[in-house]
Write a protein that holds these residues in place. Structure first.
Motif, PDB file in Angstrom:
ATOM      1  N   GLY A  72      99.445  10.269  15.734  1.00 16.25           N
ATOM      2  CA  GLY A  72     100.780  10.599  16.235  1.00 16.25           C
ATOM      3  C   GLY A  72     101.110  12.055  16.036  1.00 16.25           C
ATOM      4  O   GLY A  72     100.343  12.815  15.462  1.00 16.25           O
ATOM      5  N   CYS A  73     102.288  12.409  16.511  1.00 10.96           N
ATOM      6  CA  CYS A  73     102.752  13.791  16.514  1.00 10.96           C
ATOM      7  C   CYS A  73     102.500  14.479  15.171  1.00 10.96           C
ATOM      8  O   CYS A  73     102.924  14.015  14.120  1.00 10.96           O
ATOM      9  CB  CYS A  73     104.245  13.817  16.829  1.00 10.96           C
ATOM     10  SG  CYS A  73     104.932  15.470  16.745  1.00 10.96           S
ATOM     11  N   ILE A  74     101.821  15.599  15.202  1.00  9.13           N
ATOM     12  CA  ILE A  74     101.379  16.281  13.984  1.00  9.13           C
ATOM     13  C   ILE A  74     102.551  16.713  13.113  1.00  9.13           C
ATOM     14  O   ILE A  74     102.466  16.716  11.895  1.00  9.13           O
ATOM     15  CB  ILE A  74     100.471  17.477  14.354  1.00  9.13           C
ATOM     16  CG1 ILE A  74      99.651  17.963  13.169  1.00  9.13           C
ATOM     17  CG2 ILE A  74     101.271  18.611  14.978  1.00  9.13           C
ATOM     18  CD1 ILE A  74      98.540  18.952  13.556  1.00  9.13           C
ATOM     19  N   CYS A  75     103.676  17.067  13.750  1.00  8.23           N
ATOM     20  CA  CYS A  75     104.791  17.552  12.929  1.00  8.23           C
ATOM     21  C   CYS A  75     105.522  16.393  12.270  1.00  8.23           C
ATOM     22  O   CYS A  75     106.279  16.595  11.326  1.00  8.23           O
ATOM     23  CB  CYS A  75     105.722  18.457  13.722  1.00  8.23           C
ATOM     24  SG  CYS A  75     106.845  17.667  14.885  1.00  8.23           S
ATOM     25  N   CYS A  76     105.288  15.178  12.768  1.00  6.64           N
ATOM     26  CA  CYS A  76     105.935  14.005  12.181  1.00  6.64           C
ATOM     27  C   CYS A  76     105.044  13.334  11.138  1.00  6.64           C
ATOM     28  O   CYS A  76     105.479  12.428  10.440  1.00  6.64           O
ATOM     29  CB  CYS A  76     106.279  12.991  13.269  1.00  6.64           C
ATOM     30  SG  CYS A  76     107.440  13.607  14.488  1.00  6.64           S
ATOM     31  N   THR A  77     103.785  13.726  11.066  1.00  7.68           N
ATOM     32  CA  THR A  77     102.843  13.073  10.149  1.00  7.68           C
ATOM     33  C   THR A  77     102.194  14.110   9.226  1.00  7.68           C
ATOM     34  O   THR A  77     101.058  13.940   8.797  1.00  7.68           O
ATOM     35  CB  THR A  77     101.742  12.319  10.935  1.00  7.68           C
ATOM     36  OG1 THR A  77     101.116  13.232  11.837  1.00  7.68           O
ATOM     37  CG2 THR A  77     102.307  11.180  11.751  1.00  7.68           C
ATOM     38  N   ALA A 160     104.691   7.473  16.060  1.00  8.79           N
ATOM     39  CA  ALA A 160     105.057   8.302  14.910  1.00  8.79           C
ATOM     40  C   ALA A 160     106.133   9.326  15.268  1.00  8.79           C
ATOM     41  O   ALA A 160     106.785   9.884  14.394  1.00  8.79           O
ATOM     42  CB  ALA A 160     103.825   9.030  14.366  1.00  8.79           C
ATOM     43  N   LEU A 161     106.299   9.581  16.543  1.00 13.19           N
ATOM     44  CA  LEU A 161     107.216  10.642  16.983  1.00 13.19           C
ATOM     45  C   LEU A 161     108.637  10.315  16.551  1.00 13.19           C
ATOM     46  O   LEU A 161     109.167   9.269  16.933  1.00 13.19           O
ATOM     47  CB  LEU A 161     107.143  10.755  18.512  1.00 13.19           C
ATOM     48  CG  LEU A 161     107.791  11.975  19.148  1.00 13.19           C
ATOM     49  CD1 LEU A 161     106.929  13.206  18.908  1.00 13.19           C
ATOM     50  CD2 LEU A 161     107.950  11.762  20.646  1.00 13.19           C
ATOM     51  N   ASP A 162     109.235  11.180  15.735  1.00 11.66           N
ATOM     52  CA  ASP A 162     110.599  10.858  15.310  1.00 11.66           C
ATOM     53  C   ASP A 162     111.617  11.899  15.770  1.00 11.66           C
ATOM     54  O   ASP A 162     112.679  12.041  15.209  1.00 11.66           O
ATOM     55  CB  ASP A 162     110.666  10.601  13.794  1.00 11.66           C
ATOM     56  CG  ASP A 162     110.335  11.832  12.989  1.00 11.66           C
ATOM     57  OD1 ASP A 162     110.277  12.925  13.564  1.00 11.66           O
ATOM     58  OD2 ASP A 162     110.146  11.687  11.764  1.00 11.66           O
ATOM     59  N   HIS A 163     111.278  12.651  16.809  1.00  9.49           N
ATOM     60  CA  HIS A 163     112.291  13.525  17.414  1.00  9.49           C
ATOM     61  C   HIS A 163     112.314  13.234  18.903  1.00  9.49           C
ATOM     62  O   HIS A 163     111.277  13.213  19.556  1.00  9.49           O
ATOM     63  CB  HIS A 163     112.011  14.998  17.137  1.00  9.49           C
ATOM     64  CG  HIS A 163     110.568  15.380  17.285  1.00  9.49           C
ATOM     65  ND1 HIS A 163     110.033  15.828  18.461  1.00  9.49           N
ATOM     66  CD2 HIS A 163     109.554  15.346  16.395  1.00  9.49           C
ATOM     67  CE1 HIS A 163     108.751  16.067  18.284  1.00  9.49           C
ATOM     68  NE2 HIS A 163     108.426  15.772  17.055  1.00  9.49           N
ATOM     69  N   ASP A 164     113.482  13.004  19.422  1.00  6.66           N
ATOM     70  CA  ASP A 164     113.595  12.564  20.798  1.00  6.66           C
ATOM     71  C   ASP A 164     114.367  13.613  21.589  1.00  6.66           C
ATOM     72  O   ASP A 164     115.314  13.320  22.276  1.00  6.66           O
ATOM     73  CB  ASP A 164     114.327  11.206  20.818  1.00  6.66           C
ATOM     74  CG  ASP A 164     114.242  10.574  22.189  1.00  6.66           C
ATOM     75  OD1 ASP A 164     113.371  10.979  22.977  1.00  6.66           O
ATOM     76  OD2 ASP A 164     115.067   9.694  22.479  1.00  6.66           O
ATOM     77  N   ASP A 247     115.479  15.269   9.942  1.00  5.81           N
ATOM     78  CA  ASP A 247     114.198  14.594  10.177  1.00  5.81           C
ATOM     79  C   ASP A 247     113.020  15.571  10.167  1.00  5.81           C
ATOM     80  O   ASP A 247     111.891  15.177   9.912  1.00  5.81           O
ATOM     81  CB  ASP A 247     114.202  13.761  11.471  1.00  5.81           C
ATOM     82  CG  ASP A 247     114.420  14.571  12.723  1.00  5.81           C
ATOM     83  OD1 ASP A 247     114.325  14.012  13.803  1.00  5.81           O
ATOM     84  OD2 ASP A 247     114.687  15.773  12.594  1.00  5.81           O
ATOM     85  N   HIS A 248     113.284  16.838  10.462  1.00  3.42           N
ATOM     86  CA  HIS A 248     112.163  17.766  10.430  1.00  3.42           C
ATOM     87  C   HIS A 248     112.312  18.889   9.433  1.00  3.42           C
ATOM     88  O   HIS A 248     111.327  19.458   9.022  1.00  3.42           O
ATOM     89  CB  HIS A 248     111.898  18.344  11.808  1.00  3.42           C
ATOM     90  CG  HIS A 248     110.997  17.478  12.595  1.00  3.42           C
ATOM     91  ND1 HIS A 248     111.450  16.548  13.458  1.00  3.42           N
ATOM     92  CD2 HIS A 248     109.657  17.366  12.573  1.00  3.42           C
ATOM     93  CE1 HIS A 248     110.438  15.890  13.960  1.00  3.42           C
ATOM     94  NE2 HIS A 248     109.339  16.361  13.440  1.00  3.42           N
ATOM     95  N   ASP A 249     113.548  19.219   9.112  1.00  2.00           N
ATOM     96  CA  ASP A 249     113.683  20.404   8.284  1.00  2.00           C
ATOM     97  C   ASP A 249     113.765  20.054   6.820  1.00  2.00           C
ATOM     98  O   ASP A 249     114.808  20.117   6.200  1.00  2.00           O
ATOM     99  CB  ASP A 249     114.850  21.251   8.763  1.00  2.00           C
ATOM    100  CG  ASP A 249     114.426  21.955  10.026  1.00  2.00           C
ATOM    101  OD1 ASP A 249     113.657  22.906   9.916  1.00  2.00           O
ATOM    102  OD2 ASP A 249     114.815  21.504  11.112  1.00  2.00           O
TER     103      ASP A 249
HETATM  104 ZN   LIG Z   1     106.857  15.622  15.464  1.00  2.00          ZN
END
Ligand SMILES: [Zn+2]
Length: 344
Positions: A72-77, A160-164, A247-249
């Motif tokens: 899944g999305c590298i920035c989410c994992t 895995a993507l948690d930004h929409d 969720d990302h920062d």
């Molecule tokens: Zn991501």
């Protein structure tokens, strides 16, 4: 003692179909003796990118230098997938000269770059540059990607993507974090349209960042690699739609050590460490402990829900059988509670 030179890492972002894989193939072809390791996260075509690269037959590209991150999305994992991969590359007897990371099309670069401040990574690797690859014709059309339906399918397939976020925001995050913007498929625009697009992009990105036209991703390694940007050190200068969104920062990481008493056997220690891994913000534990009646020390390491322990070598006399555990996590760990749970 001279300082160990950090291994440069280049992050390549851009939507599905923009030409990231073509660029990477060209980088391999022009690497000029530099040994590149590739981390491939573009899973929209289910591993196709990795297969294409492995099959390229280029001498510079050995199969075990290509790692696919397909969860899944590298920035989410980042913590589960990306960091262990980087650490494994660094632990090799012959670490690579340069690491090239192809992110999935929907990945946000900033959380990935922030991961390079991970305690065991920041001393060994630096982000040489973030390269945003854009599809000239699609962006000139206001589409961002040449095949929006494929991008949407990729989004839906990624659990895995948690930004929409809307594509426009992901696009802006990618170019605003960039140290170089490659306008690929430039040959599909006539010169005035290309000039307009270049000017328009230049107005949206950070000052002094180059917008470079390209066809079929044929930009040489000497141009793309070696920017020496140290991107992980100036993240604040890279605006993002996701700043302040939790969720990302994530804040920076922190780590601390705990002295471990002797344990009667490995099981109870492992049970305590499993509980620590479950605690809020804890990402990783590693260290070693003394076990009663054993001449060897017990190594423990855990990430996510995976915990390992094994005996590695005899205690040395000067070590006095004093165990030690390093706990790594997001800033704000409850160090007292974690220490009490492990060592009490
Ligand atoms: Zn991501």
């Amino acid at each position: 003692m001279s300082q160990i030179q950090k291994i440069p890492a280049t992050v390549i972002t851009g939507f599905l179909g923009a030409g990231k894989t073509s660029l990477i193939r060209h980088l391999l072809a022009t690497a000029n003796g530099r040994r590149l390791a590739l981390i491939i996260n573009e899973f929209g075509d289910m591993g196709v990118d990795g297969e294409v690269l492995k099959a390229c037959g280029d001498e510079a590209c050995r199969e075990d230098d290509i790692v696919e991150l397909a969860n899944g999305c590298i920035c989410c994992t980042v913590a589960d997938d990306f960091l262990p991969t980087i650490e494994a590359l660094l632990a090799r007897p012959e670490p690579p000269d340069h690491i090239v990371i192809e992110t999935s099309g929907l990945a946000l670069p900033k959380p990935l770059v922030r991961a390079f401040s991970w305690p065991e990574v920041r001393t060994r690797v630096t982000v040489d540059g973030v390269i945003a690859v854009v599809d000239a014709a699609a962006v000139a059309d206001g589409q961002f990607a040449s095949d929006p339906a494929a991008v949407q399918a990729q989004r839906e397939a990624d659990e895995a993507l948690d930004h929409d976020s809307p594509l426009a925001e992901v696009f802006e995050d990618q170019i605003q974090c960039a140290d170089m913007v490659l306008v690929n498929k430039a040959d599909l625009l006539d010169p005035p349209a290309l000039a307009r697009l270049t000017e328009d992009l230049s107005g949206q990105i950070r000052a002094n960042i180059k917008v470079v036209p390209a066809q079929h991703g044929t930009v040489d390694a000497d141009i793309v690699l070696g920017l020496d940007a140290g991107a992980e050190t100036d993240l604040d200068a890279r605006p993002s739609h996701h700043d302040g969104v939790d969720d990302h920062d994530h804040d920076d990481f922190e780590s601390f050590q705990i002295a471990l008493p002797e344990f009667a056997e490995p099981g109870p220690l492992a049970a305590r460490l499993a509980a620590v891994l479950d605690a809020p913000g804890v990402l990783r534990v590693k260290g070693f402990a003394a076990i009663a009646g054993k001449d060897m020390r017990l190594v423990v390491q855990g990430v996510g829900d995976r915990l390992q322990h094994y005996f590695d070598r005899d205690w040395r006399p000067e070590e006095n059988r004093i165990g030690r555990l390093v706990v790594i996590g997001l800033k704000g760990l409850d160090q007292d509670a974690i220490t009490a749970a492990v060592a009490a």
